[in-house]
Design a protein around this motif. Sequence first.
Motif, PDB file in Angstrom:
ATOM      1  N   LEU A 150       0.853  -1.179   0.000  1.00  0.00           N
ATOM      2  CA  LEU A 150       0.000   0.000   0.000  1.00  0.00           C
ATOM      3  C   LEU A 150       0.894   1.235   0.000  1.00  0.00           C
ATOM      4  O   LEU A 150       1.738   1.402   0.887  1.00  0.00           O
ATOM      5  CB  LEU A 150      -0.915   0.016   1.224  1.00  0.00           C
ATOM      6  N   ILE A 151       0.723   2.096  -0.998  1.00  0.00           N
ATOM      7  CA  ILE A 151       1.478   3.342  -1.101  1.00  0.00           C
ATOM      8  C   ILE A 151       0.578   4.477  -0.629  1.00  0.00           C
ATOM      9  O   ILE A 151      -0.534   4.635  -1.126  1.00  0.00           O
ATOM     10  CB  ILE A 151       1.930   3.616  -2.545  1.00  0.00           C
ATOM     11  N   GLU A 152       1.066   5.267   0.322  1.00  0.00           N
ATOM     12  CA  GLU A 152       0.289   6.386   0.845  1.00  0.00           C
ATOM     13  C   GLU A 152       0.995   7.685   0.503  1.00  0.00           C
ATOM     14  O   GLU A 152       2.188   7.844   0.745  1.00  0.00           O
ATOM     15  CB  GLU A 152       0.141   6.265   2.361  1.00  0.00           C
ATOM     16  N   GLY A 153       0.262   8.613  -0.070  1.00  0.00           N
ATOM     17  CA  GLY A 153       0.860   9.892  -0.417  1.00  0.00           C
ATOM     18  C   GLY A 153      -0.190  10.889  -0.853  1.00  0.00           C
ATOM     19  O   GLY A 153      -1.248  10.516  -1.368  1.00  0.00           O
ATOM     20  N   GLU A 154       0.112  12.157  -0.660  1.00  0.00           N
ATOM     21  CA  GLU A 154      -0.809  13.214  -1.076  1.00  0.00           C
ATOM     22  C   GLU A 154      -0.880  13.290  -2.601  1.00  0.00           C
ATOM     23  O   GLU A 154      -0.059  12.709  -3.315  1.00  0.00           O
ATOM     24  CB  GLU A 154      -0.348  14.558  -0.509  1.00  0.00           C
ATOM     25  N   THR A 155      -1.858  14.031  -3.072  1.00  0.00           N
ATOM     26  CA  THR A 155      -2.000  14.248  -4.509  1.00  0.00           C
ATOM     27  C   THR A 155      -0.721  14.850  -5.084  1.00  0.00           C
ATOM     28  O   THR A 155      -0.166  15.795  -4.529  1.00  0.00           O
ATOM     29  CB  THR A 155      -3.177  15.206  -4.783  1.00  0.00           C
ATOM     30  N   ASN A 170       2.391  19.400  -4.659  1.00  0.00           N
ATOM     31  CA  ASN A 170       3.584  18.558  -4.680  1.00  0.00           C
ATOM     32  C   ASN A 170       4.272  18.543  -6.039  1.00  0.00           C
ATOM     33  O   ASN A 170       4.372  19.574  -6.682  1.00  0.00           O
ATOM     34  CB  ASN A 170       3.218  17.161  -4.179  1.00  0.00           C
ATOM     35  N   VAL A 171       4.766  17.379  -6.473  1.00  0.00           N
ATOM     36  CA  VAL A 171       5.585  17.320  -7.680  1.00  0.00           C
ATOM     37  C   VAL A 171       4.793  17.776  -8.902  1.00  0.00           C
ATOM     38  O   VAL A 171       5.331  18.417  -9.808  1.00  0.00           O
ATOM     39  CB  VAL A 171       6.145  15.898  -7.892  1.00  0.00           C
ATOM     40  N   ARG A 172       3.500  17.469  -8.935  1.00  0.00           N
ATOM     41  CA  ARG A 172       2.678  17.882 -10.068  1.00  0.00           C
ATOM     42  C   ARG A 172       2.641  19.407 -10.172  1.00  0.00           C
ATOM     43  O   ARG A 172       2.776  19.978 -11.250  1.00  0.00           O
ATOM     44  CB  ARG A 172       1.266  17.323  -9.914  1.00  0.00           C
ATOM     45  N   GLU A 173       2.502  20.078  -9.032  1.00  0.00           N
ATOM     46  CA  GLU A 173       2.496  21.538  -9.037  1.00  0.00           C
ATOM     47  C   GLU A 173       3.871  22.078  -9.408  1.00  0.00           C
ATOM     48  O   GLU A 173       3.992  23.066 -10.142  1.00  0.00           O
ATOM     49  CB  GLU A 173       2.071  22.064  -7.662  1.00  0.00           C
ATOM     50  N   LEU A 174       4.927  21.441  -8.902  1.00  0.00           N
ATOM     51  CA  LEU A 174       6.285  21.876  -9.223  1.00  0.00           C
ATOM     52  C   LEU A 174       6.553  21.734 -10.720  1.00  0.00           C
ATOM     53  O   LEU A 174       7.199  22.588 -11.335  1.00  0.00           O
ATOM     54  CB  LEU A 174       7.297  21.050  -8.421  1.00  0.00           C
ATOM     55  N   ALA A 175       6.053  20.662 -11.323  1.00  0.00           N
ATOM     56  CA  ALA A 175       6.224  20.457 -12.766  1.00  0.00           C
ATOM     57  C   ALA A 175       5.523  21.558 -13.550  1.00  0.00           C
ATOM     58  O   ALA A 175       6.053  22.064 -14.559  1.00  0.00           O
ATOM     59  CB  ALA A 175       5.693  19.090 -13.176  1.00  0.00           C
ATOM     60  N   ASN A 176       4.342  21.952 -13.117  1.00  0.00           N
ATOM     61  CA  ASN A 176       3.630  23.042 -13.787  1.00  0.00           C
ATOM     62  C   ASN A 176       4.382  24.367 -13.645  1.00  0.00           C
ATOM     63  O   ASN A 176       4.434  25.174 -14.579  1.00  0.00           O
ATOM     64  CB  ASN A 176       2.216  23.177 -13.222  1.00  0.00           C
ATOM     65  N   PHE A 177       4.972  24.581 -12.460  1.00  0.00           N
ATOM     66  CA  PHE A 177       5.748  25.799 -12.258  1.00  0.00           C
ATOM     67  C   PHE A 177       6.984  25.807 -13.157  1.00  0.00           C
ATOM     68  O   PHE A 177       7.380  26.854 -13.687  1.00  0.00           O
ATOM     69  CB  PHE A 177       6.144  25.946 -10.795  1.00  0.00           C
ATOM     70  N   ALA A 178       7.602  24.633 -13.351  1.00  0.00           N
ATOM     71  CA  ALA A 178       8.756  24.538 -14.251  1.00  0.00           C
ATOM     72  C   ALA A 178       8.355  24.913 -15.672  1.00  0.00           C
ATOM     73  O   ALA A 178       9.095  25.612 -16.376  1.00  0.00           O
ATOM     74  CB  ALA A 178       9.336  23.126 -14.209  1.00  0.00           C
ATOM     75  N   LYS A 179       7.182  24.481 -16.106  1.00  0.00           N
ATOM     76  CA  LYS A 179       6.710  24.833 -17.454  1.00  0.00           C
ATOM     77  C   LYS A 179       6.481  26.333 -17.563  1.00  0.00           C
ATOM     78  O   LYS A 179       6.810  26.950 -18.579  1.00  0.00           O
ATOM     79  CB  LYS A 179       5.426  24.068 -17.767  1.00  0.00           C
ATOM     80  N   ARG A 180       5.920  26.934 -16.509  1.00  0.00           N
ATOM     81  CA  ARG A 180       5.719  28.380 -16.521  1.00  0.00           C
ATOM     82  C   ARG A 180       7.051  29.113 -16.580  1.00  0.00           C
ATOM     83  O   ARG A 180       7.183  30.146 -17.241  1.00  0.00           O
ATOM     84  CB  ARG A 180       4.940  28.812 -15.275  1.00  0.00           C
ATOM     85  N   ALA A 181       8.039  28.594 -15.861  1.00  0.00           N
ATOM     86  CA  ALA A 181       9.356  29.226 -15.867  1.00  0.00           C
ATOM     87  C   ALA A 181       9.968  29.174 -17.263  1.00  0.00           C
ATOM     88  O   ALA A 181      10.586  30.144 -17.721  1.00  0.00           O
ATOM     89  CB  ALA A 181      10.271  28.560 -14.848  1.00  0.00           C
ATOM     90  N   VAL A 182       9.821  28.044 -17.952  1.00  0.00           N
ATOM     91  CA  VAL A 182      10.348  27.920 -19.314  1.00  0.00           C
ATOM     92  C   VAL A 182       9.661  28.904 -20.245  1.00  0.00           C
ATOM     93  O   VAL A 182      10.286  29.491 -21.134  1.00  0.00           O
ATOM     94  CB  VAL A 182      10.173  26.470 -19.824  1.00  0.00           C
ATOM     95  N   LEU A 183       8.357  29.131 -20.018  1.00  0.00           N
ATOM     96  CA  LEU A 183       7.597  30.061 -20.852  1.00  0.00           C
ATOM     97  C   LEU A 183       7.741  31.512 -20.402  1.00  0.00           C
ATOM     98  O   LEU A 183       7.190  32.410 -21.037  1.00  0.00           O
ATOM     99  CB  LEU A 183       6.115  29.671 -20.836  1.00  0.00           C
ATOM    100  N   GLY A 184       8.455  31.743 -19.287  1.00  0.00           N
ATOM    101  CA  GLY A 184       8.615  33.090 -18.778  1.00  0.00           C
ATOM    102  C   GLY A 184       7.380  33.635 -18.098  1.00  0.00           C
ATOM    103  O   GLY A 184       7.205  34.842 -17.960  1.00  0.00           O
ATOM    104  N   MET A 185       6.509  32.731 -17.610  1.00  0.00           N
ATOM    105  CA  MET A 185       5.244  33.142 -16.990  1.00  0.00           C
ATOM    106  C   MET A 185       5.229  32.894 -15.491  1.00  0.00           C
ATOM    107  O   MET A 185       4.171  32.955 -14.866  1.00  0.00           O
ATOM    108  CB  MET A 185       4.076  32.387 -17.634  1.00  0.00           C
ATOM    109  N   HIS A 186       6.387  32.622 -14.895  1.00  0.00           N
ATOM    110  CA  HIS A 186       6.415  32.281 -13.475  1.00  0.00           C
ATOM    111  C   HIS A 186       6.012  33.445 -12.580  1.00  0.00           C
ATOM    112  O   HIS A 186       5.544  33.251 -11.473  1.00  0.00           O
ATOM    113  CB  HIS A 186       7.814  31.795 -13.073  1.00  0.00           C
ATOM    114  N   ALA A 187       6.188  34.678 -13.057  1.00  0.00           N
ATOM    115  CA  ALA A 187       5.838  35.833 -12.228  1.00  0.00           C
ATOM    116  C   ALA A 187       4.354  35.860 -11.911  1.00  0.00           C
ATOM    117  O   ALA A 187       3.939  36.349 -10.859  1.00  0.00           O
ATOM    118  CB  ALA A 187       6.253  37.125 -12.931  1.00  0.00           C
ATOM    119  N   ASP A 188       3.524  35.324 -12.829  1.00  0.00           N
ATOM    120  CA  ASP A 188       2.082  35.283 -12.585  1.00  0.00           C
ATOM    121  C   ASP A 188       1.763  34.433 -11.366  1.00  0.00           C
ATOM    122  O   ASP A 188       0.884  34.757 -10.574  1.00  0.00           O
ATOM    123  CB  ASP A 188       1.351  34.709 -13.803  1.00  0.00           C
TER     124      ASP A 188
END
Length: 436
Positions: A169-174, A355-373
């Motif tokens: 059984l693996i337990e972890g947040e979204t 978690n990691v899913r949110e961090l991955a989305n932030f990385a995409k925003r950083a690549v697009l130059g949209m992280h300031a939003d």
Amino acid sequence: MSDVPILLVDDDDALRNALVQSFQLADLAVEAFADGAGALSRLSAGFDGAVVSDIRMPRMDGLELFRQVAAIDPEIPVILMTGHADVPMAVSALKSGVFDFIAKPFATDHLIASARRALEMRRLVLDNRHLRAAADESANGELLIGETPAMIRLRDNMRQVADAEVDILIEGETGTGKELVATLLHRWSRRRGRPFIAINCAALPDKIAEVDLFGQESGRTLQSGRITRANKGSLFLDEIESSPAWLQGALLRVLEEREVMPVGAEQPLAVDLRVVAATKPGIDASVAEGRFRADLLYRLDMVRLRIPPLRERRADIPLLFGYLLHQAADQMKREVPRIGPDIRAYLADHDWPGNVRELANFAKRAVLGMHADVASAESQMALAQQVEQFEAAVIRRVLERVQGDARSAMAELELPRKTFYDKLNRHGIEIDDYRK
């Protein structure tokens, strides 16, 4: 005082001693040398400081020192102090990569400000190198990145049970990577090369779910279900806590008997399975409230692996972000951006509920130059929410620093025992995850 050193090189004893005092008063660590050879002995490609040197010196002048520093690492910032007659020479050196030059006589504040900018630039350079290196950290495509004690312990536990014929059984947040852990358990087991079948128990179509999972027999025709297709391999049951009551009962039979009863069949089919299930935190409470079968949990819970959320392993965030940043840049066919202080501050201060899913989305925003939003939206949170996030972040950083020692943490935070543990409970902080 900062522990990032300024290497000061000047053959004039009086000026050198005066500048040492000025740096120290400005809360900057400094090491002083009468010649360039001594400073060079302190340098390596990982040096995290800056060099401040006079140009006019015997044996090795400042320009030669700069050339030798650049040979060690061309991105170590070098500041040259120069007399009026040497200004043309210093300007030429700037074009060659010298960080700054300070013309004598100069105000000490001017030199201190330049040194601070050099240290900040060097920190950005090393951060970006660290992030770029993160893309190569995962050997053989194993992307469970992290070097904090909690992640090392998780990987060790996974290695211990991967080849054991036990259900897990693996337990972890979204967003923490539960399916990744399940995939690695399969890859590290002797069942690798056999099927890995993933089923999201919360997203099954009601009308065809039973046939989809267990198959159907009609006359002499047998339609295999997804569970049967996992025979000899691994079955991953994601979001098991959201499975409906009828499915819980059916899965219990699969787990206990290792057999599947297709719809319309008279005889069950034997299956050879390794079952890995995943749940968000709270499944024990679901059992207590009657929403999840206790006998099914006991059968699944032979081994429980907990994936720590990002807020409990903050030291892993830059490493993981580096990998995700390169991955996003490759996908979007963009250049990997430099990581400035705004991104570093957001990585350090944000609580990462996704978690990691949110961090991955932030990385995409950083690549697009949209992280300031994203950072701007963070600043618009309610004050109480920002205070809660800040408090939780402070507690986690202290626990990481004292390696989970409760007494030391309470002393550093100046909190009584009851208040300390109340705050741990309120923020969902597991102190054991910080103990080595």
